[in-house]
Design a protein around this motif. Structure first.
Motif, PDB file in Angstrom:
ATOM      1  N   GLU A  96     -55.773  27.329 -37.083  1.00  0.00           N
ATOM      2  CA  GLU A  96     -55.017  28.666 -37.541  1.00  0.00           C
ATOM      3  C   GLU A  96     -54.272  29.062 -35.958  1.00  0.00           C
ATOM      4  O   GLU A  96     -54.749  29.365 -35.104  1.00  0.00           O
ATOM      5  N   VAL A  97     -52.948  29.433 -36.147  1.00  0.00           N
ATOM      6  CA  VAL A  97     -51.870  29.954 -34.938  1.00  0.00           C
ATOM      7  C   VAL A  97     -52.304  31.347 -35.014  1.00  0.00           C
ATOM      8  O   VAL A  97     -52.125  32.065 -35.634  1.00  0.00           O
ATOM      9  N   GLN A  98     -52.731  31.902 -33.830  1.00  0.00           N
ATOM     10  CA  GLN A  98     -53.046  33.060 -33.716  1.00  0.00           C
ATOM     11  C   GLN A  98     -51.936  33.946 -32.649  1.00  0.00           C
ATOM     12  O   GLN A  98     -52.068  35.336 -32.910  1.00  0.00           O
ATOM     13  N   SER A  99     -51.037  33.365 -32.178  1.00  0.00           N
ATOM     14  CA  SER A  99     -49.811  33.928 -31.456  1.00  0.00           C
ATOM     15  C   SER A  99     -48.616  33.448 -31.591  1.00  0.00           C
ATOM     16  O   SER A  99     -49.052  31.996 -31.696  1.00  0.00           O
ATOM     17  N   LYS A 100     -47.476  33.859 -31.393  1.00  0.00           N
ATOM     18  CA  LYS A 100     -46.355  33.127 -31.405  1.00  0.00           C
ATOM     19  C   LYS A 100     -46.168  32.115 -30.072  1.00  0.00           C
ATOM     20  O   LYS A 100     -45.567  31.273 -30.218  1.00  0.00           O
ATOM     21  N   GLU A 101     -47.025  32.463 -29.104  1.00  0.00           N
ATOM     22  CA  GLU A 101     -46.891  31.482 -27.955  1.00  0.00           C
ATOM     23  C   GLU A 101     -47.676  30.320 -28.080  1.00  0.00           C
ATOM     24  O   GLU A 101     -47.413  29.284 -27.501  1.00  0.00           O
ATOM     25  N   ASP A 102     -48.589  30.174 -29.232  1.00  0.00           N
ATOM     26  CA  ASP A 102     -49.211  28.947 -29.896  1.00  0.00           C
ATOM     27  C   ASP A 102     -48.252  28.177 -30.547  1.00  0.00           C
ATOM     28  O   ASP A 102     -48.558  26.883 -30.798  1.00  0.00           O
ATOM     29  N   ILE A 103     -47.192  28.531 -30.714  1.00  0.00           N
ATOM     30  CA  ILE A 103     -46.232  27.602 -31.644  1.00  0.00           C
ATOM     31  C   ILE A 103     -45.255  26.793 -30.849  1.00  0.00           C
ATOM     32  O   ILE A 103     -44.649  27.352 -29.912  1.00  0.00           O
ATOM     33  N   MET A 104     -45.438  25.533 -30.775  1.00  0.00           N
ATOM     34  CA  MET A 104     -44.899  24.338 -29.698  1.00  0.00           C
ATOM     35  C   MET A 104     -44.107  23.530 -30.488  1.00  0.00           C
ATOM     36  O   MET A 104     -44.299  23.385 -31.568  1.00  0.00           O
ATOM     37  N   PRO A 105     -42.983  23.173 -29.818  1.00  0.00           N
ATOM     38  CA  PRO A 105     -42.085  22.040 -30.295  1.00  0.00           C
ATOM     39  C   PRO A 105     -42.643  20.558 -30.489  1.00  0.00           C
ATOM     40  O   PRO A 105     -43.844  20.447 -29.998  1.00  0.00           O
ATOM     41  N   PHE A 106     -42.240  19.895 -31.579  1.00  0.00           N
ATOM     42  CA  PHE A 106     -42.772  18.413 -32.181  1.00  0.00           C
ATOM     43  C   PHE A 106     -44.100  18.729 -32.611  1.00  0.00           C
ATOM     44  O   PHE A 106     -44.712  17.434 -32.935  1.00  0.00           O
ATOM     45  N   GLU A 107     -44.581  19.848 -33.006  1.00  0.00           N
ATOM     46  CA  GLU A 107     -45.843  19.875 -33.882  1.00  0.00           C
ATOM     47  C   GLU A 107     -45.680  19.955 -35.329  1.00  0.00           C
ATOM     48  O   GLU A 107     -44.531  20.038 -35.837  1.00  0.00           O
ATOM     49  N   PHE A 108     -46.750  19.879 -36.084  1.00  0.00           N
ATOM     50  CA  PHE A 108     -46.823  19.725 -37.564  1.00  0.00           C
ATOM     51  C   PHE A 108     -47.448  21.235 -38.102  1.00  0.00           C
ATOM     52  O   PHE A 108     -48.526  21.353 -37.686  1.00  0.00           O
ATOM     53  N   TYR A 109     -46.747  21.930 -38.846  1.00  0.00           N
ATOM     54  CA  TYR A 109     -47.419  23.409 -39.107  1.00  0.00           C
ATOM     55  C   TYR A 109     -47.527  23.311 -40.848  1.00  0.00           C
ATOM     56  O   TYR A 109     -46.570  23.026 -41.370  1.00  0.00           O
ATOM     57  N   ILE A 110     -48.820  23.889 -41.323  1.00  0.00           N
ATOM     58  CA  ILE A 110     -48.776  24.218 -42.733  1.00  0.00           C
ATOM     59  C   ILE A 110     -48.794  25.685 -42.583  1.00  0.00           C
ATOM     60  O   ILE A 110     -49.479  26.557 -41.920  1.00  0.00           O
ATOM     61  N   ALA A 169     -48.962  36.027 -44.496  1.00  0.00           N
ATOM     62  CA  ALA A 169     -48.784  34.652 -44.463  1.00  0.00           C
ATOM     63  C   ALA A 169     -49.575  34.143 -43.141  1.00  0.00           C
ATOM     64  O   ALA A 169     -49.657  34.846 -42.162  1.00  0.00           O
ATOM     65  N   LYS A 170     -49.916  32.955 -43.285  1.00  0.00           N
ATOM     66  CA  LYS A 170     -50.890  32.300 -42.187  1.00  0.00           C
ATOM     67  C   LYS A 170     -50.289  30.817 -41.831  1.00  0.00           C
ATOM     68  O   LYS A 170     -49.776  30.126 -42.638  1.00  0.00           O
ATOM     69  N   ILE A 171     -50.520  30.733 -40.775  1.00  0.00           N
ATOM     70  CA  ILE A 171     -49.612  29.338 -39.863  1.00  0.00           C
ATOM     71  C   ILE A 171     -50.858  28.265 -39.369  1.00  0.00           C
ATOM     72  O   ILE A 171     -51.629  29.144 -38.707  1.00  0.00           O
ATOM     73  N   TYR A 172     -50.877  27.323 -39.880  1.00  0.00           N
ATOM     74  CA  TYR A 172     -52.015  26.302 -39.463  1.00  0.00           C
ATOM     75  C   TYR A 172     -51.207  25.153 -38.778  1.00  0.00           C
ATOM     76  O   TYR A 172     -50.265  24.502 -39.487  1.00  0.00           O
ATOM     77  N   ARG A 173     -51.820  24.809 -37.529  1.00  0.00           N
ATOM     78  CA  ARG A 173     -51.149  23.570 -36.809  1.00  0.00           C
ATOM     79  C   ARG A 173     -52.219  22.168 -37.284  1.00  0.00           C
ATOM     80  O   ARG A 173     -53.220  22.634 -37.179  1.00  0.00           O
TER      81      ARG A 173
END
Length: 758
Positions: free
Chosen positions: A502-516, A480-484
């Protein structure tokens, strides 16, 4: 029977209980209230009926009623509209999916706590931010009600509501804070904090539940043997209880546990099985809620509901038996409130949870669950007296700690930051601990990369960002791939405003953002699945609801004098009578006459556009020397320079002479400067036209030597702090609201009714 009791019975159809009568008497005597009463006791009616009868007399001009979620808002909103129809008052039901209040101007606004906080912080969540200070004026001068406050995050939403309430009562605007599960020590401490600031507060606590019809004939038995024998809530346990009860409510603490239990049971039972949690698309969740109401409403039939915390407030349902995992006592009591809700006997059976290292009772803290387990020992009957005892025993110390001065001032600092930064994410930080992200599923992300703005038309749902971050490594493993969806700061005519990164690490996942996300799935039956087992891999596009646009009619040519007089007329005709109570209340608090306060408001409104008498503004508008200066309805020659901040700067000498108190000076100065944008802080160079004084004097008699006729560009050296200048911040909000709505009505040539949503 008093007049208010008679009106109460006429509107609601029932006679008020003793605690309701006591509360109403205190409200009409100017007191704020902290109320602890059982579910179904009529707390909402206790507030709404006196307000409807006494607005702008004994009570403020508006009521803003805040609730923790949309379901509660919808439910109460319908009742409030029915009650308010007796006096033909306007009621708005306002939340993220139903934006009914354009300017927080209705008599009664039923809304969510985050919408109220955003309005108070000049960052409206469902309207353009440029209208922010109008919303400040609404919250600043209303009667504030915070209901079901036990569901708010204790160090965020709860403290934010306490801070807003205390400042309201200090000024003389009553607040009401209500819950079934507030510890007595917490209520006493909030009361003392408000009284220390000059507020009048009374605590209303129901002593005998037999006074309340639905509670009098209700008996709930508590079985904690599975909890103490370390038994988990499994499909096998459900099947055992299904033998003697075909109407079961099952509440677990996490979405993943609810989904697993549902899948384990679906092929083993012959009664309807429902699953409800927070990770459904809006339309699927609404459809499920309708079915839940059909099975667990007053006309009950066979069925099993597996759910999570989403059921604790907002749904008027009942079951004879509840199977629940252990949770903090306030949560547990709310779950038990769905048992024999309308009377009769019921049973609550409490189970242990499968503990994981680090946070054994996730998502709850061990510090709240362990004392709950200890307190439940020996409790076999869950009546109101037992609930009060348990709440005081378990929650007194934690809730007192939430009001620790350091934590309280830390929350005030968060409110200050939200006002200064003007970011909606900072509003959320002051309300919820759940730092959520928006998620949409879409398989062919390459399609979106050329037009990333299309992503905003995808249906989406919310999850806690930590859940998504925690799944990151697993999602990588399954491909699976995650894109901000990220705003692109380098914009020219060939680039999109947004891009997919494209999100490369879990540290790049931040609150209040929109992800595909591509490579996972969704099921209308089970919800969001972090695997490929669901039938839906891509969400549909939909027509998104946009923020209200307050478009004005085409403007006719209007001179500066005509517009100024018209704005002043709208103020006197509509706004001053409408806000008689807050004007009187502010005048009393500041120790000034009501007449003086009204004259300062009229000055601000009459000369709000003084900056348009700037020679550079008039020239850009096509004005010629010898003509009357114009305000609207012209063909501009070039870009118009800002005028609102110039208005304030030009009036600076006069305002400084008027106000001995710096806070009052800043409140009126900034209300004028911000009548187009609450964040304006700079003014451009200006010089007034030759005959400016003549036009000014025809509107408001100000001596010529108290008008600043020219100035180089500059910045205002001050702001209003929401913490230590709160009373002035609130007055600024009220003056801004009166000014901006009067200006809008005068500019558009519209009726007062035009500003309300149809």
């Amino acid at each position: 029977m008093s007049e208010i009791e008679r009106r109460f019975r006429q509107v609601t159809g029932f006679t008020p209980y003793d605690f309701q009568k006591e509360a109403i008497e205190y409200l009409l005597d100017g007191y704020s209230l902290i109320v602890r009463a059982p579910t179904g006791a009529g707390k909402s009616e206790m507030v709404l009926i006196p307000f409807i009868s006494e607005l702008n007399e004994s009570l403020p001009s508006q009521l803003i009623y805040s609730l923790p979620n949309r379901t509660l808002v919808e439910s109460l909103g319908n009742r409030a509209k029915r009650y308010a129809s007796f006096k033909k008052l306007r009621v708005a039901v306002h939340h993220g999916k139903r934006v009914e209040s354009r300017l927080f101007e209705e008599d009664i606004i039923i809304t969510t706590i985050d919408q109220t906080a955003g309005a108070y912080l000049s960052v409206p969540l469902s309207m353009p931010k440029k209208w922010g200070n109008i919303f400040v004026g609404g919250v600043a001068s209303s009667m504030l009600v915070f209901d079901e406050v036990h569901t708010l995050h204790p160090e965020k939403g709860l403290l934010t509501s306490v801070a807003m309430s205390i400042e309201s009562s200090k000024l003389g605007f009553p607040f009401v804070m209500m819950s079934a599960t507030l510890p007595e020590s917490f209520m006493e401490k909030v009361k003392k904090m408000a009284e220390k600031k000059g507020g009048k507060v009374n605590i209303i606590s129901v002593d005998d539940e037999n006074e309340i019809a639905s509670r009098k004939a209700r008996k709930i038995y508590l079985d904690t043997s599975p909890l103490y024998s370390k038994t988990s809530l499994t499909a096998e346990e459900v099947l055992k209880h299904l033998e003697d009860s075909k109407n079961l409510l099952i509440v677990v603490n996490t979405v993943s546990k609810a989904q697993k239990l549902y899948l384990d049971l679906k092929d083993k039972i012959d009664v309807p099985l429902l699953l409800l949690h927070s990770r459904f698309l809006e339309e699927d969740r609404q459809a499920k809620e309708r079915t839940v109401l059909e099975i667990f409403g007053k006309k009950q039939r066979e069925g099993i509901l597996i759910t999570t915390q989403v059921i604790e407030v907002g749904m008027d349902i009942s079951s004879s038996k509840l199977l629940t995992e252990i949770s903090p006592i306030d949560s547990l009591i709310q779950r038990a409130g769905r048992v024999a809700r309308w009377g009769g006997e019921g049973e609550v059976i409490v189970y242990d949870v499968e503990k994981k290292p680090g946070k054994p009772y996730a998502p709850y803290s061990e510090e709240l669950v362990e004392p709950t387990i200890q307190a439940l020992k020996g409790v076999e009957l869950l009546n109101w007296q037992a609930e009060v005892m348990l709440v005081d025993k378990v929650l007194s110390k934690p809730f007192e700690n939430y009001l620790d001065p350091y934590k309280f001032y830390e929350r005030l600092g968060g409110l200050v930051r939200a006002v200064y930064e003007g970011k909606r994410a900072y509003v959320e930080e002051n309300v919820r601990e759940a730092y959520s992200v928006e998620i949409a599923l879409y398989e062919n992300v390459e399609e979106l990369k050329g037009e990333p703005e299309k992503a905003f038309a995808l249906k989406r749902l919310r999850v806690d960002f930590r859940v998504l971050a925690g799944k990151f490594n697993y999602l990588q493993e399954i491909g699976a791939k995650i894109y901000r969806v990220e705003e692109n700061p380098l914009i020219d005519e060939y680039e999109s405003k947004y891009e997919l990164v494209e999100v490369q690490s879990k540290e790049d996942i931040m609150p209040f953002e929109f992800y595909i996300i591509s490579g996972i799935s969704y099921s209308p039956e089970v919800g969001l699945l972090f695997d490929k087992s669901g039938e839906i891999k891509s969400f549909e596009f939909e027509e998104k609801e946009h923020l209200f646009k307050l478009e004005l009619k085409e403007l006719r040519r209007e001179t500066w004098v005509e517009h100024s007089l018209k704005t002043l007329d709208f103020l006197r005709t509509y706004m001053l009578p409408r806000y008689a109570y807050p004007i009187k209340t502010f005048a009393k608090y500041f120790g000034i006459s009501k007449k003086d306060l009204i004259s300062w408001i009229e000055l601000s409104v009459a000369l709000h556009d003084l900056g348009k008498l700037n020679y550079y503004w008039q020239k850009a508008a096509g004005w010629q020397k010898g003509e009357e200066p114009i305000a609207h309805g012209f063909e501009r020659i070039k870009k118009l320079p800002p005028h609102a901040t110039v208005s304030a700067k030009a009036l600076e000498p006069y305002l400084m002479e008027q106000f001995d108190e710096e806070g009052l000076f800043k409140a009126f100065y900034l209300a004028i400067a911000h009548h187009h944008s609450p964040w304006s802080s700079k003014y451009q160079k200006f010089k007034l036209i030759e005959d400016a004084q003549e036009y000014i004097f025809s509107i408001y008699p100000i001596p010529d030597d108290l008008i600043l006729r020219k100035s180089p560009s500059g910045s205002f050296p001050f702001k209003l702090n929401i913490d230590d200048e709160n009373e002035y911040y609130r007055l600024y909000g009220l003056v801004s609201k009166l000014l901006r709505i009067s200006d809008r009505l005068a500019t558009g040539g519209e009726s007062y009714e035009s500003i309300f949503s149809s």
